[in-house]
Enzyme design. Structure first.
Site: not given
Length: 211
Positions: A9, A11
């Protein structure tokens, strides 16, 4: 276990963008007489405002409607200011170098836009590490749906069960598990309050991730 690919991922995993975004939202709420607890705000982390909307929540709390265009612009100025000196999260570069040396394909899977994710990867000179970057718009639905992860493993031509997802949000964990991936979580200061019991492993940071 040796994984055939590792998918990150963006953020909160590669760059700590989420705290600045939360702080900006919290200031907006406080300016209108209400706090914004992390436990409430984290409902939208890893997804979008269709999952849970701080805008709708503030309007419900205050009984008012707002000029969101103006407030959004002001909030973005604050976020850009707070992230001006941001760099990779601890352990990111060393882990990417290690995976590269092992010949393991690496990807990014994010509910954010390519404009946001690609811009950061280029700014921090991380883009060359990644074989694929899958973002909002590359699949029909974003997290917590599994579509983005499924698109990433389709591009890599690998079985989901051989791939590892590294996440920091509950929406992200749910989506990666639904796609059939192994899921490790690296909580950060924004998401540490969440229950990640459904993950396969919880790591204190990428510096100690056993890869």
């Amino acid at each position: 276990m040796r994984f055939s690919a590792v998918l990150f991922d963006f953020d909160g995993v590669l760059v700590d963008t989420e705290w600045a975004i939360y702080e900006a939202w919290h200031r907006t709420f406080l300016a209108h007489g209400h706090p914004l607890p992390l436990e409430t705000y984290t409902q939208c982390i890893g997804s979008d405002f269709d999952t849970w909307s701080p805008k709708t929540h503030l309007e419900e709390l205050t009984g008012r409607s707002f000029d969101w265009h103006q407030l959004d612009e002001a909030r973005q100025v604050e976020i850009r200011r707070d992230l001006e000196q941001a760099g990779p999260m601890p352990g990111v570069v060393a882990l990417l170098e290690k995976l590269k040396a092992q010949g393991i394909p690496i990807g990014v899977v994010s509910s954010s836009s390519h404009f946001w994710v690609d811009g950061w990867l280029e700014k921090l000179r991380l883009m060359p590490y990644f074989k694929t970057v899958v973002c909002r718009g590359d699949a029909p639905r974003i997290k917590p749906a599994p579509d983005l992860w499924l698109e990433a493993i389709r591009r890599l031509e690998l079985p989901a069960g051989e791939c590892l997802a590294i996440e920091d949000s509950l929406n992200g964990v749910k989506s990666a598990k639904a796609a059939g991936l192994n899921v490790w979580v690296v909580p950060n200061r924004t998401t540490a309050c969440l229950d990640f019991s459904m993950a396969d492993r919880i790591c204190a940071s990428l510096e100690v991730a056993p890869l």
